[in-house]
Scaffold this motif. Structure first.
Motif, PDB file in Angstrom:
ATOM      1  N   THR A   2       0.837  -1.198   0.000  1.00  0.00           N
ATOM      2  CA  THR A   2       0.000   0.000   0.000  1.00  0.00           C
ATOM      3  C   THR A   2       0.871   1.247   0.000  1.00  0.00           C
ATOM      4  OG1 THR A   2      -0.145  -0.014   2.414  1.00  0.00           O
ATOM      5  CG2 THR A   2      -1.920  -1.118   1.200  1.00  0.00           C
ATOM      6  N   ILE A   3       0.298   2.343  -0.459  1.00  0.00           N
ATOM      7  CA  ILE A   3       1.010   3.617  -0.458  1.00  0.00           C
ATOM      8  C   ILE A   3       1.306   4.022   0.971  1.00  0.00           C
ATOM      9  CG2 ILE A   3       0.817   6.078  -1.011  1.00  0.00           C
ATOM     10  CD1 ILE A   3      -0.968   5.240  -3.408  1.00  0.00           C
ATOM     11  N   LEU A   4       0.309   3.916   1.829  1.00  0.00           N
ATOM     12  CA  LEU A   4       0.447   4.282   3.243  1.00  0.00           C
ATOM     13  C   LEU A   4       0.340   3.048   4.124  1.00  0.00           C
ATOM     14  CD1 LEU A   4      -1.939   7.375   3.312  1.00  0.00           C
ATOM     15  CD2 LEU A   4       0.561   7.432   3.382  1.00  0.00           C
ATOM     16  N   THR A   5       0.933   3.137   5.296  1.00  0.00           N
ATOM     17  CA  THR A   5       0.769   2.122   6.334  1.00  0.00           C
ATOM     18  C   THR A   5       0.419   2.836   7.625  1.00  0.00           C
ATOM     19  OG1 THR A   5       3.073   2.177   7.063  1.00  0.00           O
ATOM     20  CG2 THR A   5       2.532   0.652   5.239  1.00  0.00           C
ATOM     21  N   VAL A   6       0.037   2.089   8.620  1.00  0.00           N
ATOM     22  CA  VAL A   6      -0.269   2.675   9.928  1.00  0.00           C
ATOM     23  C   VAL A   6       0.957   3.409  10.478  1.00  0.00           C
ATOM     24  CG1 VAL A   6      -0.951   2.140  12.303  1.00  0.00           C
ATOM     25  CG2 VAL A   6      -2.071   0.980  10.391  1.00  0.00           C
ATOM     26  N   ALA A   7       2.146   2.921  10.166  1.00  0.00           N
ATOM     27  CA  ALA A   7       3.381   3.565  10.642  1.00  0.00           C
ATOM     28  C   ALA A   7       3.559   4.974  10.070  1.00  0.00           C
ATOM     29  CB  ALA A   7       4.586   2.700  10.283  1.00  0.00           C
ATOM     30  N   GLN A   9       1.215   7.204   9.974  1.00  0.00           N
ATOM     31  CA  GLN A   9       0.223   8.076  10.607  1.00  0.00           C
ATOM     32  C   GLN A   9       0.813   9.350  11.214  1.00  0.00           C
ATOM     33  OE1 GLN A   9      -0.337   8.409  14.183  1.00  0.00           O
ATOM     34  NE2 GLN A   9      -2.276   9.489  14.102  1.00  0.00           N
ATOM     35  N   PRO A  10       1.896   9.308  11.986  1.00  0.00           N
ATOM     36  CA  PRO A  10       2.388  10.550  12.593  1.00  0.00           C
ATOM     37  C   PRO A  10       2.842  11.601  11.570  1.00  0.00           C
ATOM     38  CG  PRO A  10       3.407   8.626  13.620  1.00  0.00           C
ATOM     39  CD  PRO A  10       2.654   8.146  12.424  1.00  0.00           C
ATOM     40  N   VAL A  11       3.270  11.188  10.420  1.00  0.00           N
ATOM     41  CA  VAL A  11       3.803  12.125   9.430  1.00  0.00           C
ATOM     42  C   VAL A  11       2.744  12.556   8.412  1.00  0.00           C
ATOM     43  CG1 VAL A  11       5.509  12.420   7.563  1.00  0.00           C
ATOM     44  CG2 VAL A  11       6.114  11.162   9.636  1.00  0.00           C
ATOM     45  N   PHE A  12       1.980  11.614   7.863  1.00  0.00           N
ATOM     46  CA  PHE A  12       1.128  11.911   6.717  1.00  0.00           C
ATOM     47  C   PHE A  12      -0.355  12.094   7.034  1.00  0.00           C
ATOM     48  CE2 PHE A  12       4.860   9.837   4.845  1.00  0.00           C
ATOM     49  CZ  PHE A  12       5.260  10.865   4.004  1.00  0.00           C
ATOM     50  N   VAL A 135       8.139   9.690  -3.919  1.00  0.00           N
ATOM     51  CA  VAL A 135       7.348   8.805  -3.050  1.00  0.00           C
ATOM     52  C   VAL A 135       6.731   9.602  -1.909  1.00  0.00           C
ATOM     53  CG1 VAL A 135       7.546   6.931  -1.359  1.00  0.00           C
ATOM     54  CG2 VAL A 135       8.538   6.662  -3.636  1.00  0.00           C
ATOM     55  N   GLN A 136       7.491  10.517  -1.340  1.00  0.00           N
ATOM     56  CA  GLN A 136       6.973  11.335  -0.237  1.00  0.00           C
ATOM     57  C   GLN A 136       5.823  12.224  -0.708  1.00  0.00           C
ATOM     58  OE1 GLN A 136       8.116  10.745   2.984  1.00  0.00           O
ATOM     59  NE2 GLN A 136       9.107   9.112   1.846  1.00  0.00           N
ATOM     60  N   LYS A 139       2.783   9.955  -1.007  1.00  0.00           N
ATOM     61  CA  LYS A 139       2.295   9.642   0.341  1.00  0.00           C
ATOM     62  C   LYS A 139       1.576  10.838   0.952  1.00  0.00           C
ATOM     63  CE  LYS A 139       5.371   5.981   1.889  1.00  0.00           C
ATOM     64  NZ  LYS A 139       5.084   5.276   3.115  1.00  0.00           N
ATOM     65  N   ALA A 140       2.084  12.044   0.722  1.00  0.00           N
ATOM     66  CA  ALA A 140       1.432  13.243   1.252  1.00  0.00           C
ATOM     67  C   ALA A 140       0.037  13.408   0.659  1.00  0.00           C
ATOM     68  CB  ALA A 140       2.294  14.469   0.977  1.00  0.00           C
ATOM     69  N   ILE A 141      -0.096  13.167  -0.646  1.00  0.00           N
ATOM     70  CA  ILE A 141      -1.406  13.251  -1.297  1.00  0.00           C
ATOM     71  C   ILE A 141      -2.343  12.195  -0.716  1.00  0.00           C
ATOM     72  CG2 ILE A 141      -2.632  12.867  -3.477  1.00  0.00           C
ATOM     73  CD1 ILE A 141      -0.102  14.129  -4.845  1.00  0.00           C
TER      74      ILE A 141
END
Length: 195
Positions: A2-7, A9-12, A135-136, A139-141
């Protein structure tokens, strides 16, 4: 992957608390990013074999997906002779590494021999475990999309979350609100080229 993971969460998506529904929101954010209002393709790395047209003015063509991560095989064939008479398409001829170049960001293929078509075996897409700028940005989007869906009415006709798995399912993407469409707009640069 996946593009995002639970890890992430604090950043994105820091405004979204970790909850049983979070995995569902992550999958739905990815579906929107990779869907028709976003990139309209899978963004993660994938192996491909594509046949492309080579333009005789400069002997170049474009792969449908970029960025290109690696190339394992380039084959060409030519269906006309030096007087532009059709001779049918012969067997594929593999090219040595020095007989072609590929621009990773655009997927532009440049060959050094006359050809009408090129068949290329390659890997394209993003590795979402790498902390590179592109990639960042993606992920931000995805994080903005996820935050919007989790905290506001996402503008979808219906959204069902399976409490057992946390998977979220949208039943109508056609009614996305303008905010989400604006967030997803930068992903359109990854829409595949037509072959």
């Amino acid at each position: 992957m996946t593009i995002l993971t639970v890890a992430d969460q604090p950043v994105f998506f820091p405004s979204v608390p970790i909850s049983p529904e979070l995995d569902g929101y992550i999958y739905l954010a990815q579906a929107l990013c990779e869907g028709e209002f976003g990139a309209n393709r899978l963004l993660e790395q994938q192996s491909r074999v594509d046949t492309i047209t080579i333009y005789s003015a400069g002997w170049f063509g474009y792969l449908p997906l970029a960025p290109v991560v690696s190339v394992s095989l380039v084959e060409v064939r030519r269906g006309v002779d030096s007087w532009s008479r059709s001779i049918g398409l012969p067997e594929w001829m593999p090219l040595a590494g020095g007989a072609y170049s590929i621009t990773p960001d655009s997927g532009r293929v440049q060959i050094s021999v006359p050809a009408d078509e090129a068949r290329i075996t390659y890997m394209a897409g993003f590795d979402f475990t790498q902390p590179v700028l592109e990639v960042q940005k993606i992920k931000a989007i995805a994080g903005l999309v996820l935050s919007h869906m989790a905290t506001k009415n996402p503008g979808l006709d219906s959204l069902s979350v399976n409490p057992a798995t946390g998977d979220a399912t949208s039943h109508n993407y056609a009614k996305l609100d303008d905010y989400l469409k604006t967030i997803l707009l930068p992903l359109k640069r990854y829409i595949p080229r037509s072959l």
